[in-house]
Structures are given as C-alpha cells and as structure tokens.
Design a protein around this motif. Structure first.
Motif, short mmCIF file in Angstrom:
data_model
loop_
_atom_site.label_atom_id
_atom_site.label_comp_id
_atom_site.label_asym_id
_atom_site.label_seq_id
_atom_site.Cartn_x
_atom_site.Cartn_y
_atom_site.Cartn_z
N ILE A 185 0.87 -1.17 0.00
CA ILE A 185 0.00 0.00 0.00
C ILE A 185 0.91 1.22 0.00
CG2 ILE A 185 -1.82 1.26 1.21
CD1 ILE A 185 -2.57 -1.41 2.59
N VAL A 186 0.70 2.10 -0.97
CA VAL A 186 1.50 3.32 -1.03
C VAL A 186 0.65 4.48 -0.54
CG1 VAL A 186 2.77 4.92 -2.52
CG2 VAL A 186 2.86 2.45 -2.97
N ASP A 187 1.14 5.13 0.50
CA ASP A 187 0.46 6.29 1.09
C ASP A 187 0.83 7.51 0.24
OD1 ASP A 187 -0.63 8.18 2.82
OD2 ASP A 187 1.18 8.23 4.06
N LEU A 188 -0.03 7.79 -0.73
CA LEU A 188 0.28 8.82 -1.73
C LEU A 188 -0.21 10.18 -1.25
CD1 LEU A 188 1.42 8.87 -4.78
CD2 LEU A 188 -0.98 9.10 -5.43
N ASN A 189 0.54 10.76 -0.32
CA ASN A 189 0.12 12.08 0.18
C ASN A 189 0.85 13.24 -0.47
OD1 ASN A 189 2.59 12.34 1.57
ND2 ASN A 189 1.78 11.37 3.41
N GLY A 190 1.81 12.91 -1.34
CA GLY A 190 2.45 13.97 -2.13
C GLY A 190 3.42 14.84 -1.37
N GLN A 191 3.77 14.42 -0.16
CA GLN A 191 4.70 15.23 0.63
C GLN A 191 5.88 14.41 1.08
OE1 GLN A 191 1.45 18.07 2.83
NE2 GLN A 191 3.40 17.75 3.86
N GLN A 192 6.99 15.07 1.26
CA GLN A 192 8.13 14.43 1.92
C GLN A 192 8.76 15.44 2.86
OE1 GLN A 192 9.64 13.69 -2.35
NE2 GLN A 192 11.41 13.29 -1.05
N ALA A 193 9.85 15.04 3.48
CA ALA A 193 10.35 15.81 4.62
C ALA A 193 10.57 17.29 4.28
CB ALA A 193 11.65 15.19 5.14
N LEU A 194 11.16 17.55 3.13
CA LEU A 194 11.54 18.93 2.83
C LEU A 194 10.69 19.59 1.77
CD1 LEU A 194 15.46 18.78 2.95
CD2 LEU A 194 13.83 19.11 4.81
N GLY A 195 9.65 18.92 1.29
CA GLY A 195 8.85 19.56 0.26
C GLY A 195 7.78 18.64 -0.30
N TYR A 196 7.20 19.07 -1.40
CA TYR A 196 6.19 18.26 -2.07
C TYR A 196 6.88 17.33 -3.07
CZ TYR A 196 3.11 21.48 0.24
OH TYR A 196 2.46 22.19 1.22
N THR A 197 6.39 16.12 -3.18
CA THR A 197 7.10 15.10 -3.97
C THR A 197 7.29 15.54 -5.41
OG1 THR A 197 5.03 13.93 -4.41
CG2 THR A 197 6.34 13.19 -2.53
N GLU A 198 6.32 16.26 -5.94
CA GLU A 198 6.44 16.67 -7.33
C GLU A 198 7.56 17.69 -7.52
OE1 GLU A 198 5.11 15.35 -10.22
OE2 GLU A 198 4.78 13.88 -8.64
N GLU A 199 7.91 18.37 -6.45
CA GLU A 199 8.99 19.36 -6.54
C GLU A 199 10.35 18.75 -6.19
OE1 GLU A 199 7.64 22.34 -3.85
OE2 GLU A 199 5.97 22.94 -5.12
N VAL A 200 10.34 17.77 -5.31
CA VAL A 200 11.61 17.18 -4.86
C VAL A 200 12.12 16.15 -5.88
CG1 VAL A 200 12.75 15.80 -3.07
CG2 VAL A 200 11.10 17.57 -2.43
#
Lengths: 309, 265
Positions: free
Chosen positions: B165-180
């Motif tokens: 199961i992938v928790d697709l919340n679009g965020q990671q520690a330092l930013g949004y996944t689409e930007e990182v």
C-alpha cells in the motif's frame, strides 16, 4: 573454499529443509550443485543485493535459514545497512557469504576486493564472523556454524587448492587453531593468506627463528582469552591478513594487547592503502602489499631485530 | 465500528504526540484510515506470535504512532505501555523496534520494508501457507532504488500473497514530492513493473477494505493499492503543510486538533 562451501551446504540442505540459497546473479561454475539438487530452494534474485538481504530477513523470520551469496564487497558493503537493520537487529539466522576476500579478484580491481569486510562486520554485535583459511577448514566451519541462532558472515575464498599444512581442516567456535609452537615470534593469520603465513613461518624456522602460528577463523565474537594467552607468551606478534590494516585481525590483536596490558610488540601486515589504479594477479598484489612469503619473512626478521628482549 | 477505529487512532496520535512533545504527526494522520482498515478486519492475526499470522511491515516507520494506536485498540499494548511513547527506556520509539509485541519487522530506514515483506510472502509460499504479507510505504519512500528491486522481484516471482500500500500524500520531509523528485505517474509505474494496481481513496476505510478483500492472493501478480491521502488528514491546519512532518503541537494547536478529531464521524 568456494567449492567446499557449496558442497557442504548442499549436504546440509539434504538434512535440513530450512536451508535456502540466494544469489545476486553470481556464482557461475560454483553454485550449480546446490541449484541442481534443490531448484525450489535456490533463488537467483538478480543483481540486487539490498533486496536479497531484505528477502532473507523476511524468510528467516518465518523459520528459514537463508544463505545469501555474492562477491565479497557486493555481499557486504552494498547491502550493509540492510544487514544491520535486518538480520542483526532482528537477531535472525541469515548467512551472508562474501566470496573472494582480500585481493583474490586480482585484475578485476578495487571494486571486487574485500579489504574492509571483516572490519565492518566485526563492529556489529550479534553477528558471528568466520573467515576460514582453506577448503578443509571451510567445511568444518560451515558444519559448526550453519545452525547458530543469530546471523553469520562467511568470508570465503575462491581458491579450493591451497592448503594450510597442519591445519587439517580443524575449526572450533571460539578457538584459535595453533599450528606451530615457538618462543620468538607469534604469527597470527586470518583467511586464505594463512597459506603464505604458514610458509613464512616455516622459512623463518629454517633460519633459526622459533615461531608460533595461530589461525583465527572465528573472528567475532573474538577468542580474546586464547589470544591473550598466546600473546603473553611471546615478545612479538605479526598479524597477517589480506585486509586493510585497520579493523581486521591486526586491530583485534591490538585491542587484546592493550586491554590486557600485555608486553608484546605488534606488527600488522595488511594493506595500508591501495596504489590507485594498479591491479595484477593476486600473487603480484600480495607482494606489492607486503603479504607474500618473502615479504612476510622480511618483516618478521626486521621486527625481531628491533624487539627489545 | 471501523470509522470509530480510525477516529480512535487519530485521538491516540494527538494525545501521545502532545504528551511526548514530538512530531511526525502529519505522517501518522495520513495513514490513520489505512491502519484502521488493516487492523480492524483485514489482517488475519489471532495473536501476535502466531506463526501463521499475516505479516505487516510499516515500511514508512515514522508513522508508527498510528500502529501503536491500533495495537492499543486491539488490546495487544497496554495503556501504561502506550504512555511510555518516546520516553526513556521505552520500547515505543518513533520507529518500530523489533521485540515489541505486535511488531513483525522493525523499520525506520526507508526502502527496506518491501524487501522484508517480499521475503515473508515467499516464505509463506514455500511453506504452502495461505498467510499474506502487507507493506505500507510512503510515496517518497519510492525515491529509494531498493524499493524497485523488491518490486521487480515480487513481480518476477508472482508473489500474489504480497500486498503493498503506497500512502500517496504527495509530501516528503523537505517539500512536495512533485517538486523534490517526481513520482508521477505512480500507478502506471507499478503497473509497468507487472503489479496488479488499484487506485483508492486512502481515507475511505470501507473502500480500502473492499479493495483488499477482493484481491486474489492465491495466484497472479503481487498487488499494490495506490492510496490517495492527505498529509495531516483530520486536522485542518496540518493538512498539506510540510512543517507538520516534524513539528510538535502547542497547547492551543492541540486543543483545536482534538476538537476537530472529536467532530469526525
């Protein structure tokens, strides 16, 4: 050692269905006896060492005894954090098999050398570290340790022909194998380089130097008391390993000398640092890094001439 | 019943985060409904040491507080132990440690959990057991190359009893996944690797459970649920906000968060 390892493992697998063998796509002309005897218990996971160790962790948690196999640095360094967080943290019976410790892969170059494997494994509590000296000792070492409850690291040489005279395949957990008894110098060897160490000891004896020879194949948990007893009886010790000087059996002996307050002059023979880009045969490299019989004899004689009585 | 489990999990997340004055709140809230779905009816675990239990790996270990909450609701963790969360000498750290009752595998280093779950699934197959292995990953965890090693292996071996199961919340520690480091299109990537892919609302417990119940775990490829989630779900001022990956709550923030969670169905 590699052939002896696979043969022994194949024999053990006949007795215990928990044994599995995983390889990260290495072991051509080596793993076939197991793969052919137990195709359902052999997995080539592809060139993916991290996943291989993660898989082994999951398999071991369910009761299996997975052996994971690759060339030394690919088995140890690439998935090192998986080993630490997996079998070591979970105290599971995963067996890491690193083939070709030291400079055995010669002209393949630094990427294939195992020069820090014992160091990085030895610092981890809870993993047994075994570095047999020859094929016969590989058989007895695997037979004595395959069923230990926690993880085991095996440093297995490729060479199946070299024999350490007098060793006769002996291995005991927690023991140093003492092959010669002398009084001037204690030589302590780990791994396949023990063949050279034994030849050097014989050459030194021919020149009138009385040497003891100890083979440390069970490196961790270390046979500290036995090492201390040997070291206390000699004015000087020479450690011999195809490994960086830092972290291996030389460092182990230094720890014992220091912590027990022993009066024993130590010289560590091993690779201090690599000559960048230089490769060659194992024999050439051993000589280059002071590990050939001739160089070991020179170092021993120099050490003795400098040791205060 | 299930809605109430998710609500109870959120309540525990807030209470314990506040009591211990620690962060990772948004990540735990993000998976609260997924954890509720798993622990309230999906995972077959008669008791935590049963060898025939389903295995579960929280690969995104930093959301472990949500699982502690579930273990507490299951009665496998006492209130007394729960209240040691992040204290001195506790077994309940931020990330799961091996040895705590109800923890199958420790985690904390991203990119390792799916391999362990794949090993657990392979073990079940070799032992001819119907048990399954579940792994809950974060989306940014899929930055780790080792995830894709496990993805390839599971598909190649057709580990139908492995469920990611992938928790697709679009965020990671330092930013949004689409930007990182872009992960799009997530579902297509897993599909291209040979997995059976289901895109679901990661906050709809009933939909999660229906999807999970419909998976064929006795044959075919491994399964992945791409669960669309909102980071910090349930607390308005945390939703979609990077700072709540690490930030602890003030007293006022805690009061507001609890009011909002208590107002949930």
């Amino acid at each position: 050692m590699r052939k002896a390892f696979v043969e022994t493992l194949t024999e053990l697998a006949a007795r215990d269905p928990r044994i599995l063998l995983l390889t990260a796509d290495l072991g051509y002309l080596a793993l076939e006896p197991f793969a052919e005897a137990y195709p359902g218990r052999f997995f080539n996971v592809g060139v993916a060492e991290q996943n291989m160790v993660g898989l082994a962790t999951g398999l071991a948690e369910a009761g299996f005894i997975p052996f994971v196999y690759s060339i030394n640095p690919f088995a140890v360094l690439r998935p090192y954090e998986f080993i630490r967080n997996g079998p070591i943290q979970h105290r599971l019976p995963v067996r890491i098999v690193g083939v070709g410790g030291g400079l055995e892969y010669g002209t393949n170059g630094l990427s294939h050398y195992g020069l820090e494997d014992v160091a990085v494994m030895r610092v981890q509590p809870g993993i047994t570290v075994i570095a047999p000296a020859d094929a016969g000792q590989t058989r007895s070492a695997v037979a004595a340790s395959w069923n230990l409850p926690g993880p085991v690291y095996y440093r297995i040489g490729k060479d199946d022909k070299a024999i350490v005279p007098g060793l006769e395949g002996r291995f005991e957990l927690g023991k140093v194998q003492c092959l010669r008894e002398g009084s001037d110098l204690l030589v302590i060897a780990m791994g396949g380089i023990a063949t050279e160490a034994a030849a050097a000891v014989d050459e030194l004896a021919a020149r009138g130097v009385s040497c003891s020879l100890g083979i440390v194949a069970h490196v961790s948990p270390a046979p500290v008391d036995e090492l201390a007893g040997l070291l206390a009886r000699h004015p000087a010790a020479l450690t011999v390993e195809a490994h960086y000087r830092v972290g291996g059996v030389g460092s182990l002996v230094a720890e014992v000398i220091a912590e027990r307050g022993l009066r024993c002059q130590l010289v560590r023979c091993g690779v201090a640092s690599l000559h960048n880009g230089i490769t060659g045969s194992q024999r050439y490299l051993h000589d280059l890094y002071g590990l050939s019989v001739e160089k070991l004899v020179e170092t021993a004689l120099r050490t003795l001439s400098q040791t205060k009585p | 019943m299930t809605e109430s489990a998710a609500k109870q999990i959120r309540r525990v997340i807030l209470e314990q985060s506040k009591r211990a004055h620690v962060g990772h709140i948004g990540s735990a809230l993000s998976v609260a409904d997924i954890i509720a779905a798993l622990y309230d009816g999906v995972l077959r675990v008669s008791e935590p040491k049963d060898p025939e239990r389903d295995r579960f790996v929280l690969a995104k270990g930093h959301a472990m507080l949500a699982v502690y909450a579930a273990l507490f609701l299951k009665g496998w963790l006492s209130k007394e132990d729960l209240n040691t969360y992040c204290g001195d000498g506790t077994m309940l750290g931020v990330h799961p440690e091996y040895g705590l009752r109800g923890v199958d595998f420790a985690s904390g280093s991203l990119g390792q959990g799916l391999s362990m779950a794949a090993g657990a699934a392979l073990a079940a197959r070799l032992q001819q057991s119907p048990r399954r292995a579940f792994a809950l990953l974060s989306d940014a965890e899929c930055n780790e190359g080792s995830v894709w090693e496990a993805v390839m292996f599971a598909a190649h071996q057709r580990l139908s009893n492995l469920i990611a199961i992938v928790d697709l919340n679009g965020q990671q520690a330092l930013g949004y996944t689409e930007e990182v480091l872009s992960l799009s299109p997530m579902a297509a990537r897993w599909r291209a690797f040979g997995w059976d892919v289901h895109e679901v609302d990661g906050h709809n417990v009933a939909a999660l459970q229906t999807t999970l119940a419909g998976l064929d775990t006795a044959g075919g490829p491994p399964h992945v649920l791409i669960a669309r989630t909102t980071f910090g779900k349930g607390v308005s001022y945390m939703e979609g906000q990077i700072k709540w990956h690490y930030w602890p709550m003030s007293d006022a923030e805690y009061r507001q968060a609890m009011q909002e969670v208590e107002a949930l169905p």
